[in-house]
Write a protein that holds these residues in place. Sequence first.
Motif, PDB file in Angstrom:
ATOM      1  N   ARG A 150       0.851  -1.188   0.000  1.00 44.00           N
ATOM      2  CA  ARG A 150       0.000   0.000   0.000  1.00 44.00           C
ATOM      3  C   ARG A 150       0.888   1.241   0.000  1.00 44.00           C
ATOM      4  NH1 ARG A 150      -2.483   3.675   3.581  1.00 44.00           N
ATOM      5  NH2 ARG A 150      -4.716   4.054   3.189  1.00 44.00           N
ATOM      6  N   PHE A 151       0.805   2.048  -1.055  1.00 43.95           N
ATOM      7  CA  PHE A 151       1.575   3.276  -1.132  1.00 43.95           C
ATOM      8  C   PHE A 151       0.835   4.420  -0.460  1.00 43.95           C
ATOM      9  CE2 PHE A 151       3.546   0.633  -4.256  1.00 43.95           C
ATOM     10  CZ  PHE A 151       4.870   1.023  -4.279  1.00 43.95           C
ATOM     11  N   ASN A 152      -0.461   4.470  -0.672  1.00 43.92           N
ATOM     12  CA  ASN A 152      -1.341   5.428  -0.004  1.00 43.92           C
ATOM     13  C   ASN A 152      -2.766   4.914  -0.188  1.00 43.92           C
ATOM     14  OD1 ASN A 152      -2.253   6.426  -2.623  1.00 43.92           O
ATOM     15  ND2 ASN A 152      -0.267   7.468  -2.731  1.00 43.92           N
ATOM     16  N   ASP A 153      -3.757   5.713   0.119  1.00 44.81           N
ATOM     17  CA  ASP A 153      -5.124   5.193   0.061  1.00 44.81           C
ATOM     18  C   ASP A 153      -5.707   5.154  -1.356  1.00 44.81           C
ATOM     19  OD1 ASP A 153      -5.565   7.870  -0.399  1.00 44.81           O
ATOM     20  OD2 ASP A 153      -6.773   8.206   1.413  1.00 44.81           O
ATOM     21  N   THR A 154      -4.874   5.465  -2.366  1.00 44.67           N
ATOM     22  CA  THR A 154      -5.337   5.341  -3.753  1.00 44.67           C
ATOM     23  C   THR A 154      -4.423   4.487  -4.625  1.00 44.67           C
ATOM     24  OG1 THR A 154      -4.184   7.371  -4.431  1.00 44.67           O
ATOM     25  CG2 THR A 154      -6.493   7.589  -3.700  1.00 44.67           C
ATOM     26  N   VAL A 155      -3.311   3.977  -4.099  1.00 44.07           N
ATOM     27  CA  VAL A 155      -2.359   3.204  -4.901  1.00 44.07           C
ATOM     28  C   VAL A 155      -1.908   1.955  -4.139  1.00 44.07           C
ATOM     29  CG1 VAL A 155      -0.135   3.174  -6.082  1.00 44.07           C
ATOM     30  CG2 VAL A 155      -1.533   5.247  -6.114  1.00 44.07           C
ATOM     31  N   TYR A 156      -2.064   0.816  -4.774  1.00 46.42           N
ATOM     32  CA  TYR A 156      -1.636  -0.467  -4.228  1.00 46.42           C
ATOM     33  C   TYR A 156      -0.942  -1.252  -5.348  1.00 46.42           C
ATOM     34  CZ  TYR A 156      -5.291   0.479  -0.689  1.00 46.42           C
ATOM     35  OH  TYR A 156      -6.079   1.029   0.287  1.00 46.42           O
ATOM     36  N   VAL A 157       0.069  -2.055  -5.001  1.00 51.50           N
ATOM     37  CA  VAL A 157       0.717  -2.937  -5.970  1.00 51.50           C
ATOM     38  C   VAL A 157       0.646  -4.370  -5.454  1.00 51.50           C
ATOM     39  CG1 VAL A 157       2.884  -3.588  -7.086  1.00 51.50           C
ATOM     40  CG2 VAL A 157       2.239  -1.173  -6.927  1.00 51.50           C
ATOM     41  N   GLY A 166       0.324  -9.905 -20.285  1.00 48.94           N
ATOM     42  CA  GLY A 166       1.442 -10.604 -19.686  1.00 48.94           C
ATOM     43  C   GLY A 166       1.905  -9.829 -18.472  1.00 48.94           C
ATOM     44  N   PHE A 167       1.956 -10.492 -17.303  1.00 53.43           N
ATOM     45  CA  PHE A 167       2.252  -9.726 -16.089  1.00 53.43           C
ATOM     46  C   PHE A 167       2.583 -10.634 -14.910  1.00 53.43           C
ATOM     47  CE2 PHE A 167      -2.196 -10.831 -15.929  1.00 53.43           C
ATOM     48  CZ  PHE A 167      -2.520 -10.997 -14.590  1.00 53.43           C
ATOM     49  N   GLN A 168       3.175 -10.035 -13.904  1.00 55.70           N
ATOM     50  CA  GLN A 168       3.303 -10.607 -12.564  1.00 55.70           C
ATOM     51  C   GLN A 168       2.716  -9.657 -11.535  1.00 55.70           C
ATOM     52  OE1 GLN A 168       7.147 -12.153 -11.357  1.00 55.70           O
ATOM     53  NE2 GLN A 168       6.720 -11.856  -9.171  1.00 55.70           N
ATOM     54  N   TYR A 169       2.773  -8.366 -11.843  1.00 53.00           N
ATOM     55  CA  TYR A 169       2.358  -7.340 -10.882  1.00 53.00           C
ATOM     56  C   TYR A 169       1.127  -6.584 -11.405  1.00 53.00           C
ATOM     57  CZ  TYR A 169       7.124  -8.274  -9.410  1.00 53.00           C
ATOM     58  OH  TYR A 169       8.275  -8.899  -9.022  1.00 53.00           O
ATOM     59  N   VAL A 170       0.260  -6.207 -10.482  1.00 57.63           N
ATOM     60  CA  VAL A 170      -0.915  -5.405 -10.814  1.00 57.63           C
ATOM     61  C   VAL A 170      -0.916  -4.189  -9.902  1.00 57.63           C
ATOM     62  CG1 VAL A 170      -3.420  -5.322 -11.020  1.00 57.63           C
ATOM     63  CG2 VAL A 170      -2.209  -7.484 -11.446  1.00 57.63           C
ATOM     64  N   GLU A 171      -0.803  -3.022 -10.506  1.00 60.44           N
ATOM     65  CA  GLU A 171      -0.878  -1.779  -9.745  1.00 60.44           C
ATOM     66  C   GLU A 171      -2.296  -1.230  -9.846  1.00 60.44           C
ATOM     67  OE1 GLU A 171       0.685   2.674 -10.448  1.00 60.44           O
ATOM     68  OE2 GLU A 171       2.305   1.219 -10.088  1.00 60.44           O
ATOM     69  N   VAL A 172      -2.942  -1.098  -8.723  1.00 63.93           N
ATOM     70  CA  VAL A 172      -4.293  -0.558  -8.674  1.00 63.93           C
ATOM     71  C   VAL A 172      -4.217   0.877  -8.184  1.00 63.93           C
ATOM     72  CG1 VAL A 172      -6.608  -0.784  -7.699  1.00 63.93           C
ATOM     73  CG2 VAL A 172      -5.248  -2.842  -8.189  1.00 63.93           C
ATOM     74  N   SER A 173      -4.725   1.799  -9.005  1.00 68.50           N
ATOM     75  CA  SER A 173      -4.768   3.206  -8.614  1.00 68.50           C
ATOM     76  C   SER A 173      -6.192   3.718  -8.802  1.00 68.50           C
ATOM     77  CB  SER A 173      -3.787   4.045  -9.443  1.00 68.50           C
ATOM     78  OG  SER A 173      -4.110   3.955 -10.818  1.00 68.50           O
ATOM     79  N   ALA A 174      -6.611   4.607  -7.959  1.00 67.56           N
ATOM     80  CA  ALA A 174      -7.990   5.085  -7.980  1.00 67.56           C
ATOM     81  C   ALA A 174      -8.057   6.596  -7.876  1.00 67.56           C
ATOM     82  CB  ALA A 174      -8.781   4.444  -6.839  1.00 67.56           C
ATOM     83  N   VAL A 194     -10.972   3.408 -11.367  1.00 63.46           N
ATOM     84  CA  VAL A 194      -9.973   2.471 -10.857  1.00 63.46           C
ATOM     85  C   VAL A 194      -9.183   1.928 -12.042  1.00 63.46           C
ATOM     86  CG1 VAL A 194      -9.564   0.346  -9.571  1.00 63.46           C
ATOM     87  CG2 VAL A 194     -11.470   1.856  -8.935  1.00 63.46           C
ATOM     88  N   LYS A 195      -7.859   2.035 -11.983  1.00 56.34           N
ATOM     89  CA  LYS A 195      -7.003   1.544 -13.062  1.00 56.34           C
ATOM     90  C   LYS A 195      -6.181   0.352 -12.565  1.00 56.34           C
ATOM     91  CE  LYS A 195      -6.608   6.010 -15.397  1.00 56.34           C
ATOM     92  NZ  LYS A 195      -5.694   7.048 -15.932  1.00 56.34           N
ATOM     93  N   LEU A 196      -6.138  -0.685 -13.378  1.00 56.45           N
ATOM     94  CA  LEU A 196      -5.346  -1.868 -13.082  1.00 56.45           C
ATOM     95  C   LEU A 196      -4.247  -1.966 -14.129  1.00 56.45           C
ATOM     96  CD1 LEU A 196      -8.433  -2.488 -12.141  1.00 56.45           C
ATOM     97  CD2 LEU A 196      -7.590  -4.823 -11.871  1.00 56.45           C
ATOM     98  N   ARG A 197      -3.046  -1.617 -13.702  1.00 53.87           N
ATOM     99  CA  ARG A 197      -1.893  -1.554 -14.605  1.00 53.87           C
ATOM    100  C   ARG A 197      -1.050  -2.823 -14.411  1.00 53.87           C
ATOM    101  NH1 ARG A 197       2.133   2.724 -16.590  1.00 53.87           N
ATOM    102  NH2 ARG A 197       4.173   2.058 -15.794  1.00 53.87           N
ATOM    103  N   HIS A 198      -0.808  -3.563 -15.487  1.00 55.89           N
ATOM    104  CA  HIS A 198      -0.162  -4.878 -15.421  1.00 55.89           C
ATOM    105  C   HIS A 198       1.273  -4.783 -15.933  1.00 55.89           C
ATOM    106  CE1 HIS A 198      -4.495  -5.478 -15.689  1.00 55.89           C
ATOM    107  NE2 HIS A 198      -4.352  -6.690 -15.187  1.00 55.89           N
TER     108      HIS A 198
END
Length: 852
Positions: A318-325, A403-411, A348-352
């Motif tokens: 958790r980076f802050n209340d709008t960004v998680y990886v 193709g991914f291992q990580y999902v960054e969720v930002s809102a 909400v954006k899901l960046r792979h």
Amino acid sequence: MTVENLVNPIGLDQPNPRFRWKINSLDQAVRSSAFELEFCSDTSLLAKSALLHRTGKIVSPIGFYRYNGPELQPYARYFWRVRSWDQSGFVSAYSGWSSFEMGKMHPGNWKGSWISDGKSKEEKALPHFRKEFKLTKKIRSARAYIAAGGLFELSLNGKRISDAWLEPTYTRYDRRLLYCTYDITTELLNGKNAVGVLLGNGWYNHQSTAVWNFHEAPWRNRPCFVLDIRVEYEDGTIETIGTDRDWKTKTGPVIFSSIYTAEHYDARLDMPGWDKAGFTDSSWSNSINRSAPAPLVTAQALHPIRRVTELTAVSVRRFNDTVYVFDMGRTISGVASIRLKGKAGTIVKLRHSERLYKNGRTDLSNIDVHYRPQDNSDPFQTDIFILSGKGIEEFTPRFNYKGFQYVEVSASEPIELTKESVKAYFMHSDLPVTGAVSSSNPVLNKIWAATNASYLSNMFGYPTDCPQREKNGWTGDAHIASETGLFNFDGITVYEKWLQDHLDEQQPNGVFPSIIPSNGWGYEWGNGPDWTSTIAIIPWNIYQFYGDTSLLALTYDALKRYVQYLESISKDGICYWGLGDWVPVKSKTPVEFTSTAYYYTDVVILSKAARLLGRSADADRYTALAEKIFQAFQQKFWNASTRLYGSGLQTELSVALHWKLVPDSLTGVVAKALAERVVADGRQIDVGLLGTKTILNALSDNGYADLAYELASRETFPSWGWWIKNGATTLYENWPINAASDISMNHIMFGEIGAWMYKALGGIKPVEAAPGFQVIQFEPNFPKKLDQFSCSYESVWGKIESTWERKGNMLQYKVIIPPGSTGRLRIPAQGKAGTHFIELGSGTHQFNWKNL
């Protein structure tokens, strides 16, 4: 028991399908001598007079039959069973009944019309279609037949009717489309029903812009489809509900979808119940008729794409209340799913991504290099989910994979997420697993697992190079990895489909593009015999693994035209056309060296195919041409003074050895030179894509298995093990893990090492004179630095196993041969000159050898 290499398939178009079966027996040395098949349309009709077809006793050791009985009818379901005789004349009982069902078979059997919503191909939102209908009689069976320009999701009465995704499989859309068949008997209701279809763009209406210009494809148009729901009633009558202008259509919450980049979904636009009876569709428009996108619409007969494995996050930051990886723990192809709660309108954006920046955020710089966005509305590998604000909401993209291992969720607004909020699904063609490998070396085991993960990540109804940056059907990557794929997975259905794509792409002069299917890109760059030898190598490998000449026969004329083109452009037997040994460690072999080797290989395969198919004049002609190329290769590249081919690079020497371009009298000399070159290069590989196919095999096949194993198991740069030691769970595109370019982290092109483990360490090889592992060549090697190795392969005859282990000064070896097959085992020299072979029947055999 399989029909067209599928178990109990429905919707076949093949009028003369192929049948296979395996024998079970606990006895040793069992061989088949004959078989008999029976066919009927109703298993309650057991009297011989009621049978549709009975083959009679066919004397053959092969468990294979191509149907040649009475004509099979569209839509008809048939049952079949088989019995087998062994070498002593004992006949088995009949097997149980298996089934298969025919599909449309003929274009004139379609009742529905091709329909669309009439909107522009630039329209971003995807179209929904619905139709209500009433059934009043008792249903015996029902099928849905559906084809689409683009992709579809079919539902009945509010329920998605299949666990397959991205249907139908990608083809050259202006030349051929595939239709899918589904058993919907249990989904229909007596009374009111509703059918819903959501269309996706796929490769058909490619709106994203990248270097390959798929947005300018000649077929590009608004998605469309045709559907027949065929209902057979208990009273024998038939009713078909087909697509027509009465179908209603409207765009909905999927506001953008790209197979290449991502999917955008606005939950505020949800239409609950849109695919159920009783839904109010007064605001919906009528569909429009349109022409079929392609002249050919044929059955899709292959293992479909599924969400095979569900992954939960191993960690979340958790980076802050709008960004998680979220870290999913491994690199995959597929989609991520999110479950959360938030304010209406929250974006909400899901960046792979496959890797992270040092600050822990997602890094796409290794995979977005060929994307050419026109604005910021379509971010790469980034799904966008706009919340409705109605409690807990879920989103999973339908018509896309990444193709991914990580999902960054930002809102855009604060959200609360836990490790359980995001899941991932490993998607790929759901090929049956046929192989297994294990050893005493954990790194070797991880290399094998990573190779398989990359192979599956790049199998989506056609073999691709990578699941993120391109998703293209690169030909060279595919033929290099084809043996690896065939040892580990039952891939014949996908390869046969993809070779049909080759035929649909071939130019009149014989040339193929470097990516297949293609929108026209790849005819001018990247092709040549080193890449597009897929037309020869893959049909030949299928013949070797399955013992079936069907694909060789299908592609024969295309291969012949291709070879004629190569002959026309090659000067004095030397071919200068090709891409070459792509992404080498440091030394680049001349293109004419490797292209001539593949030219020779293609001609050799063509001559052998001609002989198998009874084309004796062609066989003689191309045998002579192969000899001409062989001699030209010697004259051009053999240096009698240095006793080396070319400059003596690893790729040069190993390519010459592996593709049989070294005279028998010089094999030992060249193999020794290769080993010395590897040692001089620091006992490490110095090859690119083409060299990875040959380097390990050339060493192992010619007396240097210890050195080959040292290269395969090496854990320092450059090596497969170096990737593993640095956290790889798939294979990379380049040897340096910090390369400035060409560094996708999920490529299969260096994947021949997976097949090498079966061939060199397990020693399992097909025999050309008895293909399909009717006779199995066992030539295991026992590297001194490896204590244990085992592998198994589920062949068309049954499971083959090869296992060995060191116990003190003894080596224990066990081999299992399936009923119907025989083995030919190379006995190690044990300090004596030469080797010899022993013949083995089916069953389990154990050996103990000293001093190995």
